[in-house]
Structures are given as structure tokens and as C-alpha cells.
Write an enzyme that holds these catalytic residues in place. Structure first.
Site, PDB file in Angstrom:
ATOM      1  N   ILE A 106       0.854  -1.197   0.000  1.00 19.44           N
ATOM      2  CA  ILE A 106       0.000   0.000   0.000  1.00 19.44           C
ATOM      3  C   ILE A 106       0.887   1.243   0.000  1.00 19.44           C
ATOM      4  O   ILE A 106       1.877   1.309   0.735  1.00 19.44           O
ATOM      5  CB  ILE A 106      -0.887   0.035   1.276  1.00 19.44           C
ATOM      6  CG1 ILE A 106      -1.717  -1.261   1.408  1.00 19.44           C
ATOM      7  CG2 ILE A 106      -1.781   1.277   1.308  1.00 19.44           C
ATOM      8  CD1 ILE A 106      -2.864  -1.379   0.456  1.00 19.44           C
ATOM      9  N   ASP A 136       6.217   1.803  -2.592  1.00 13.73           N
ATOM     10  CA  ASP A 136       6.263   0.614  -1.727  1.00 13.73           C
ATOM     11  C   ASP A 136       6.432   1.010  -0.252  1.00 13.73           C
ATOM     12  O   ASP A 136       5.832   0.415   0.635  1.00 13.73           O
ATOM     13  CB  ASP A 136       7.458  -0.241  -2.183  1.00 13.73           C
ATOM     14  CG  ASP A 136       7.342  -1.709  -1.791  1.00 13.73           C
ATOM     15  OD1 ASP A 136       6.217  -2.174  -1.531  1.00 13.73           O
ATOM     16  OD2 ASP A 136       8.385  -2.389  -1.765  1.00 13.73           O
ATOM     17  N   ASN A 191      12.153  -0.438   6.291  1.00 13.18           N
ATOM     18  CA  ASN A 191      12.444   0.997   6.268  1.00 13.18           C
ATOM     19  C   ASN A 191      13.422   1.438   5.188  1.00 13.18           C
ATOM     20  O   ASN A 191      13.424   2.604   4.822  1.00 13.18           O
ATOM     21  CB  ASN A 191      12.856   1.510   7.655  1.00 13.18           C
ATOM     22  CG  ASN A 191      14.163   0.958   8.101  1.00 13.18           C
ATOM     23  OD1 ASN A 191      14.454  -0.199   7.863  1.00 13.18           O
ATOM     24  ND2 ASN A 191      14.969   1.778   8.734  1.00 13.18           N
ATOM     25  N   PRO A 233      12.238 -10.318   1.910  1.00 10.59           N
ATOM     26  CA  PRO A 233      12.001  -8.906   2.253  1.00 10.59           C
ATOM     27  C   PRO A 233      10.836  -8.786   3.221  1.00 10.59           C
ATOM     28  O   PRO A 233      10.078  -9.747   3.431  1.00 10.59           O
ATOM     29  CB  PRO A 233      11.639  -8.289   0.897  1.00 10.59           C
ATOM     30  CG  PRO A 233      11.035  -9.421   0.113  1.00 10.59           C
ATOM     31  CD  PRO A 233      11.703 -10.684   0.591  1.00 10.59           C
ATOM     32  N   SER A 234      10.680  -7.605   3.786  1.00 12.85           N
ATOM     33  CA  SER A 234       9.559  -7.361   4.699  1.00 12.85           C
ATOM     34  C   SER A 234       8.225  -7.490   3.964  1.00 12.85           C
ATOM     35  O   SER A 234       8.099  -7.098   2.797  1.00 12.85           O
ATOM     36  CB  SER A 234       9.676  -5.955   5.279  1.00 12.85           C
ATOM     37  OG  SER A 234       8.473  -5.607   5.920  1.00 12.85           O
ATOM     38  N   THR A 272      12.695  -9.616  17.346  1.00 14.62           N
ATOM     39  CA  THR A 272      12.783 -10.598  16.251  1.00 14.62           C
ATOM     40  C   THR A 272      14.203 -11.151  16.182  1.00 14.62           C
ATOM     41  O   THR A 272      14.404 -12.359  16.007  1.00 14.62           O
ATOM     42  CB  THR A 272      12.416  -9.944  14.900  1.00 14.62           C
ATOM     43  OG1 THR A 272      11.261  -9.143  15.076  1.00 14.62           O
ATOM     44  CG2 THR A 272      12.160 -10.973  13.835  1.00 14.62           C
ATOM     45  N   GLY A 309      17.524  -2.836  16.629  1.00 13.66           N
ATOM     46  CA  GLY A 309      16.935  -1.532  16.918  1.00 13.66           C
ATOM     47  C   GLY A 309      17.878  -0.577  17.645  1.00 13.66           C
ATOM     48  O   GLY A 309      19.007  -0.923  18.007  1.00 13.66           O
ATOM     49  N   CYS A 366      16.846   3.313  12.077  1.00 14.70           N
ATOM     50  CA  CYS A 366      17.384   2.641  13.266  1.00 14.70           C
ATOM     51  C   CYS A 366      18.333   3.556  14.039  1.00 14.70           C
ATOM     52  O   CYS A 366      18.461   3.418  15.252  1.00 14.70           O
ATOM     53  CB  CYS A 366      18.086   1.361  12.861  1.00 14.70           C
ATOM     54  SG  CYS A 366      19.310   1.613  11.567  1.00 14.70           S
ATOM     55  N   LYS A 411      25.573  -3.887  22.492  1.00 11.86           N
ATOM     56  CA  LYS A 411      24.479  -4.321  23.372  1.00 11.86           C
ATOM     57  C   LYS A 411      23.339  -4.962  22.558  1.00 11.86           C
ATOM     58  O   LYS A 411      23.595  -5.760  21.653  1.00 11.86           O
ATOM     59  CB  LYS A 411      24.030  -3.133  24.232  1.00 11.86           C
ATOM     60  CG  LYS A 411      25.109  -2.716  25.241  1.00 11.86           C
ATOM     61  CD  LYS A 411      25.045  -1.296  25.706  1.00 11.86           C
ATOM     62  CE  LYS A 411      23.909  -0.902  26.563  1.00 11.86           C
ATOM     63  NZ  LYS A 411      23.996   0.523  26.978  1.00 11.86           N
ATOM     64  N   GLU A 447      28.351  -4.869   9.371  1.00 17.31           N
ATOM     65  CA  GLU A 447      28.191  -4.843   7.923  1.00 17.31           C
ATOM     66  C   GLU A 447      29.044  -3.703   7.367  1.00 17.31           C
ATOM     67  O   GLU A 447      29.621  -2.930   8.110  1.00 17.31           O
ATOM     68  CB  GLU A 447      26.716  -4.640   7.551  1.00 17.31           C
ATOM     69  CG  GLU A 447      25.855  -5.853   7.911  1.00 17.31           C
ATOM     70  CD  GLU A 447      24.475  -5.851   7.295  1.00 17.31           C
ATOM     71  OE1 GLU A 447      23.882  -4.779   7.116  1.00 17.31           O
ATOM     72  OE2 GLU A 447      23.977  -6.955   6.988  1.00 17.31           O
TER      73      GLU A 447
HETATM   74  P1  NAD Z   1      10.774  -6.713  12.238  1.00 17.93           P
HETATM   75  O1  NAD Z   1      11.742  -7.304  13.201  1.00 17.93           O
HETATM   76  O2  NAD Z   1       9.341  -6.729  12.592  1.00 17.93           O
HETATM   77  O3  NAD Z   1      10.860  -7.470  10.822  1.00 17.93           O
HETATM   78  C1  NAD Z   1      12.067  -7.532  10.105  1.00 17.93           C
HETATM   79  C2  NAD Z   1      12.021  -8.739   9.180  1.00 17.93           C
HETATM   80  O4  NAD Z   1      11.998  -9.929   9.970  1.00 17.93           O
HETATM   81  C3  NAD Z   1      10.789  -8.802   8.277  1.00 17.93           C
HETATM   82  O5  NAD Z   1      11.166  -9.286   7.014  1.00 17.93           O
HETATM   83  C4  NAD Z   1       9.912  -9.823   9.003  1.00 17.93           C
HETATM   84  O6  NAD Z   1       9.010 -10.483   8.150  1.00 17.93           O
HETATM   85  C5  NAD Z   1      10.956 -10.797   9.538  1.00 17.93           C
HETATM   86  N1  NAD Z   1      10.540 -11.617  10.681  1.00 17.93           N
HETATM   87  C6  NAD Z   1       9.627 -11.326  11.633  1.00 17.93           C
HETATM   88  N2  NAD Z   1       9.540 -12.355  12.526  1.00 17.93           N
HETATM   89  C7  NAD Z   1      10.437 -13.298  12.123  1.00 17.93           C
HETATM   90  C8  NAD Z   1      10.820 -14.572  12.627  1.00 17.93           C
HETATM   91  N3  NAD Z   1      10.285 -15.082  13.729  1.00 17.93           N
HETATM   92  N4  NAD Z   1      11.771 -15.262  11.983  1.00 17.93           N
HETATM   93  C9  NAD Z   1      12.364 -14.754  10.866  1.00 17.93           C
HETATM   94  N5  NAD Z   1      12.025 -13.558  10.321  1.00 17.93           N
HETATM   95  C10 NAD Z   1      11.084 -12.835  10.952  1.00 17.93           C
HETATM   96  O7  NAD Z   1      11.280  -5.244  11.933  1.00 17.93           O
HETATM   97  P2  NAD Z   1      10.574  -4.127  11.042  1.00 17.93           P
HETATM   98  O8  NAD Z   1       9.388  -3.591  11.768  1.00 17.93           O
HETATM   99  O9  NAD Z   1      10.406  -4.640   9.655  1.00 17.93           O
HETATM  100  O10 NAD Z   1      11.728  -3.015  10.983  1.00 17.93           O
HETATM  101  C11 NAD Z   1      11.928  -2.054  11.958  1.00 17.93           C
HETATM  102  C12 NAD Z   1      13.040  -2.480  12.893  1.00 17.93           C
HETATM  103  O11 NAD Z   1      14.235  -2.720  12.155  1.00 17.93           O
HETATM  104  C13 NAD Z   1      13.391  -1.401  13.912  1.00 17.93           C
HETATM  105  O12 NAD Z   1      13.583  -1.997  15.158  1.00 17.93           O
HETATM  106  C14 NAD Z   1      14.710  -0.848  13.380  1.00 17.93           C
HETATM  107  O13 NAD Z   1      15.516  -0.248  14.358  1.00 17.93           O
HETATM  108  C15 NAD Z   1      15.326  -2.073  12.812  1.00 17.93           C
HETATM  109  N6  NAD Z   1      16.367  -1.725  11.832  1.00 17.93           N
HETATM  110  C16 NAD Z   1      17.674  -1.882  12.192  1.00 17.93           C
HETATM  111  C17 NAD Z   1      18.689  -1.504  11.308  1.00 17.93           C
HETATM  112  C18 NAD Z   1      20.148  -1.675  11.666  1.00 17.93           C
HETATM  113  O14 NAD Z   1      20.963  -1.618  10.753  1.00 17.93           O
HETATM  114  N7  NAD Z   1      20.504  -1.856  12.917  1.00 17.93           N
HETATM  115  C19 NAD Z   1      18.352  -0.975  10.057  1.00 17.93           C
HETATM  116  C20 NAD Z   1      17.012  -0.828   9.733  1.00 17.93           C
HETATM  117  C21 NAD Z   1      16.024  -1.215  10.633  1.00 17.93           C
END
Ligand code: NAD
Length: 488
Positions: free
Chosen positions: A25, A93, A152, A176-177, A232, A252, A284, A455, A462
Site C-alpha cells: 500500500i 512501496d 524501512n 524482504p519485509s 525478532t 533496533g 534505526c 548491546k 556490515e
Molecule cells: P521486524 O523485526 O518486525 O521485521 C524484520 C524482518 O523480519 C521482516 O522481514 C519480518 O518479516 C521478519 N521476521 C519477523 N519475525 C520473524 C521470525 N520469527 N523469523 C524470521 N524472520 C522474521 O522489523 P521491522 O518492523 O520490519 O523493521 C523495523 C526495525 O528494524 C526497527 O527496530 C529498526 O531499528 C530495525 N532496523 C535496524 C537496522 C540496523 O541496521 N541496525 C536498520 C534498519 C532497521
């Protein structure tokens, strides 16, 4: 299958999953961007089998690195050639402003070019002999790598994993998400068109607790690279720990952003605003906890409120837009819920705390840039990741106080500070528990500079050489140079 549902591909075969689909969406106005087929656990089994076969039988991992690099350069070139449509699709997207999306597409291309260059120039280690042999340590791929990404920064986060994993010789399955499934399928198409052998990159759109979890558990997956939320990441690390496979976790953050009284306050104010409202706070590394030295606290926070009033919240395709919508309605409700919680915890909302009133934005998932003060560091809105345009301000006394408050969090992804005293900046930077620290700047990133968290913000690094090492295991080989047979 209907004509409007986009299939995914496993090897040479197009698939539509088990009949379920995922609809993307557009956060700007709630319209449908596209619908993709949703993979199932059976697709995971088949994708792993195809990836294992490609890893073992395709020449990819045995190719000379400079030859492997040729394909990687070509992928980067093709991403750049498709910059305009890819950035537009990314905007639809994810809801991010078009100019941010252009930047992300550029970065995706840079990742392929950078890791192509590293791939062809990477040197292994030869050890000086201590006997009748010489020895060397070589980087070997793991085999099938599962890459799981958040919503994101699609395409950029995906390239950040796929490029080094392929450069290291692995086969990759990318999930992907479910919020942003479109760009990964484009990346897979571009890789195929650039000549990447079949089966080396498979994209499985699907839900995390189903397709994601099945990938992490699958015995054929030898390494998991995950970016997403800390909870996660913990689930994934638990399964990977049981299986004794390596994981890379980018999780996060709740980053402290510090302003000392001796800072250039004009630059600091601009840096604080860009650190929190860029990507509507869906970053993040967003500087979400603002610490301002007591002597300048009131003046500085009042100035921030005035400047925040001028932030242009608008549609993602409007070139004047400085802050776009949040990714989904559910996410906006979550962000609004945290602001309500902050009010209940005694916080004062100085600015924002609501949706914009502009009728042009009524159908999208917009939220105003928000500033809150009056909360203790222990409040949930100060400690938990909100992932939206919400800045929480706290005063501090001195260096020791801000180090203690800044580190008082389970996270350790990033931190920033503004000061005119470089010796102090150095001392504080060394004490802050964070994977990246910015001094008199914020949210800079470099393709060759390591990135990752302390932590509960992550495991592993990466980017740069670290990115290539993450997807490689080390093998040592000894060559005998005996003149005579070995004795006992
Ligand atoms: P999320 O953890 O909900 O989902 C991330 C991915 O994990 C998605 O593809 C989801 O489908 C998958 N997933 C969910 N449950 C799973 C499971 N049990 N096993 C395997 N895969 C699973 O995160 P989000 O809401 O998509 O993204 C936001 C979060 O990502 C925030 O906490 C943000 O800080 C973090 N983030 C971190 C960085 C970094 O580089 N540190 C970069 C971008 C985003």
C-alpha cells in the site's frame, strides 16, 4: 493466480506460493501499489534445494574473483540505469520521499560496485613458516545464506546483504519485509539479467513468522543475516544458537544525541532536526533521545520547537517535502500510542503529537514532527524504540552525567554530540556504548565504514571489509615443504 499478482521465481520456475498474496500500500494516499504472491514453507524447501545445488554445482564460488566481480559490476550498472523507475517504485512501496528513495537506489548500486572491487582485490593471509611447511588462511563461503530485511530501507538494506554475500561466493535466499515486498523482486530480476547464475539469488516474499522462521530453521541454511527489531533478532539468534550457525544481526536503537553548551548551536539545532525527522524517524539510527546541557536547555529546546514548525510534511513525490508519511496505518497508531503513553507518564508535548490537518494528506499515514519533554530517562517513551518522528528532550549537568544517561539503555546502535571541544568529544565518544558515534555531524554513513550495534542493537558488522568477512568462514591450508620424510 490472477494477472495482477506478481509471482516469484525459484530457479527457472515461476511460483505463486500457496495462493495467498501480499499487497503493498502507498503510504502517501492509501492506494494499492501492487500485489505479490506469498511464499509458503514448501517454497522455502524448494528454494533451499535450488540454492544448495547452485552453490555446489554452479561455477560461481570457484570463479576467479575478478570474473565474479564482472557480474557484480554489471548488477550495479543496471541498478543505476533503472534509477528512475526503481526509486519511484520504492516510494510507492515504502512511502519514503522520492529523493530519499533515489539516494537508496544509488546506494544499492554502490554496494554492488564496492563489493565487486573488494572481491577482485581481496587478499588472503600467508603465514611465515615455523617448520617444513607454509600455511595460509583463506576465506570460504558458508553455502546458503538467508537474508531477512525490514521495511524501512528496501533495496538498500537488501543490497547491503546480497552484494557481500554473493561476492564471498554464497548463494542467497532473500526474504524482504511483508510491508515492502516489491523492490527485492526487482533486484532478483536485475541480477538475472546481469548474468548471475540461476539459483544464486532467490527472493521469497512472505511473512516473518512463517517464511522467515522456516528459513532460519532450515537445515540447508548455513548462515542468517538479519536486519530488524531487537525482539525478532532475539528469536532468530535463539534458533541459530540451537543450530550452531552464525548470525549477523542489525537491530533496533534509541540513540542519544547530545548538545553541550560550547557547541555551535545553530549547526547543532539543524543536526538534531535532521537526526530525528529524516525518514520520519523511521531510521534505526535516529537521534531520538536529545540530551541538552542545563545551562542552554530552555533556549535550545525552544529554538528546536520554532524550527520544527517549519518542517514541511508532505506527499512523498512533492520535491518540497522534508518529511513524508509513516509506512502503514498500524505503524502510525503505534507511534501515536507512544505519544499518548508519554502524556500519561507526565511528558509535555511541546510540538506535534497529532496528525497534520492538511486535507491533501488526509488519506495517507502522516504524523506531525513531535517534541516531548518532562520525562525521566526511565520512562517507556524514552527507553523504547518508537520508530517515528518523536524527539524526547532531557537536560544534563556535565560530561559524567550525560555519559551515564546516554548509556542507560539496552540499545547501543549510535550516538551523536555537538561540542566545540574536541578533547571532550574524544573522551565522550570513547565512553558511549554505541557502534557509531558522530561528532559535530549526524547520521553520516560510508560504504567502507563498519556499521553495527553494541548491546541489544546487534551482533557483527556490515559494510567495508567487515561486510565481506560476515559472509565468509576461514579455512587454513598447510603445504608441506619437507626434503625428507616426516619423523614421528
Ligand atoms: P521486524 O523485526 O518486525 O521485521 C524484520 C524482518 O523480519 C521482516 O522481514 C519480518 O518479516 C521478519 N521476521 C519477523 N519475525 C520473524 C521470525 N520469527 N523469523 C524470521 N524472520 C522474521 O522489523 P521491522 O518492523 O520490519 O523493521 C523495523 C526495525 O528494524 C526497527 O527496530 C529498526 O531499528 C530495525 N532496523 C535496524 C537496522 C540496523 O541496521 N541496525 C536498520 C534498519 C532497521
Amino acid at each position: 493466480m490472477t494477472a495482477t499478482i506478481r509471482p516469484f521465481r525459484i530457479g527457472a520456475e515461476w511460483r505463486v506460493g500457496g495462493g495467498k498474496s501480499i499487497t503493498s500500500i502507498y503510504a502517501g494516499d492509501g492506494s494499492v501499489t501492487g500485489t505479490v504472491a506469498c511464499a509458503t514453507a514448501r517454497d522455502v524447501d524448494d528454494a533451499v534445494a535450488v540454492a544448495e545445488k547452485a552453490f555446489r554445482t554452479a561455477p560461481w564460488r570457484k570463479l576467479r574473483p575478478d570474473v565474479r566481480a564482472t557480474t557484480m559490476y554489471e548488477i550495479g550498472r543496471r541498478i543505476t540505469a533503472e534509477r528512475v523507475p526503481l526509486a519511484h517504485l520504492q516510494m510507492l512501496d515504502s512511502g519514503k520521499p522520492l529523493k530519499e528513495c533515489q539516494h537508496m537506489v544509488d546506494n544499492a548500486a554502490y554496494f554492488f560496485r564496492y563489493y565487486a572491487a573488494l572481491c577482485e582485490t581481496w587478499q588472503n593471509e600467508v603465514t611465515s613458516p615455523r617448520g617444513e611447511y607454509f600455511s595460509m588462511s583463506l576465506a570460504e563461503p558458508y553455502g546458503v545464506v538467508a537474508a531477512i530485511t525490514p521495511w524501512n530501507s528496501p533495496i538498500m538494506a537488501e543490497a547491503q546483504k546480497v552484494a557481500p554475500a554473493l561476492a564471498a561466493g554464497n548463494a542467497v535466499i532473500l526474504k524482504p519485509s511483508e510491508e515492502t515486498p516489491m523492490l527485492a523482486l526487482e533486484l532478483a530480476r536485475i541480477c538475472t539479467e546481469a548474468g548471475l547464475p540461476e539459483g544464486l539469488l532467490t527472493v521469497l516474499p512472505g511473512y516473518g513468522d512463517d517464511v522467515g522462521a522456516a528459513l532460519v530453521k532450515h537445515p540447508g541454511v548455513r548462515m542468517v543475516s538479519f536486519t530488524g527489531g531487537t525482539e525478532t533478532g532475539r528469536c532468530i539468534a535463539t534458533v541459530a544458537g540451537e543450530r550452531l550457525i552464525p548470525v549477523g544481526l542489525e537491530l533496533g536503537g534509541k540513540s542519544p544525541h547530545i548538545v553541550f553548551e560550547d557547541a555551535d548551536l545553530d549547526k547543532a539545532a539543524a543536526g538534531v532536526l535532521s537526526g530525528i525527522y529524516g525518514s520520519a524517524g523511521q531510521s534505526c539510527v535516529a537521534g531520538t533521545r536529545l540530551f541538552v546541557q542545563k545551562s542552554i536547555y530552555r533556549r535550545f529546546v525552544d529554538e528546536l520547537v520554532e524550527r520544527t514548525k517549519t518542517v514541511r510534511v508532505g506527499l512523498p513525490d512533492d520535491p518540497q517535502t522534508q518529511m513524508g508519511p509513516l509506512v502503514s496505518k498500524a505503524h502510525r497508531e503505534r507511534v501515536a500510542g507512544y505519544v499518548d503513553l508519554a502524556r500519561q507518564e507526565g511528558g509535555r508535548v511541546l510540538m506535534g503529537g497529532d496528525r497534520p490537518s492538511d486535507p491533501k494528506l488526509a488519506n495517507g499515514w502522516f504524523y506531525l514532527p513531535t517534541i516531548i519533554e518532562g520525562l525521566p530517562n526511565s520512562a517507556r517513551a524514552v527507553q523504547e524504540e518508537i520508530f517515528g518522528p518523536v524527539l524526547v528532550c532531557l537536560p544534563f549537568e556535565d560530561e559524567a552525567d550525560v555519559i551515564a544517561q546516554g548509556n542507560d539503555t539496552v540499545y547501543g546502535l549510535a550516538a551523536g554530540m555537538w561540542t566545540g571541544d574536541y578533547a571532550k568529544a574524544w573522551r565522550v565518544a570513547r565512553e558511549l556504548e554505541a557502534g557509531s558515534v558522530w561528532i559535530n555531524t549526524y547520521k553520516q554513513s560510508h560504504i567502507a565504514t563498519a556499521f553495527g550495534g553494541f548491546k541489544e542493537s546487534g551482533l557483527g558488522r556490515e559494510k567495508g571489509f567487515h561486510g565481506l568477512r560476515l559472509y565468509s568462514q576461514v579455512k587454513s591450508i598447510f603445504f608441506g615443504t619437507h626434503d625428507k620424510p616426516m619423523g614421528l
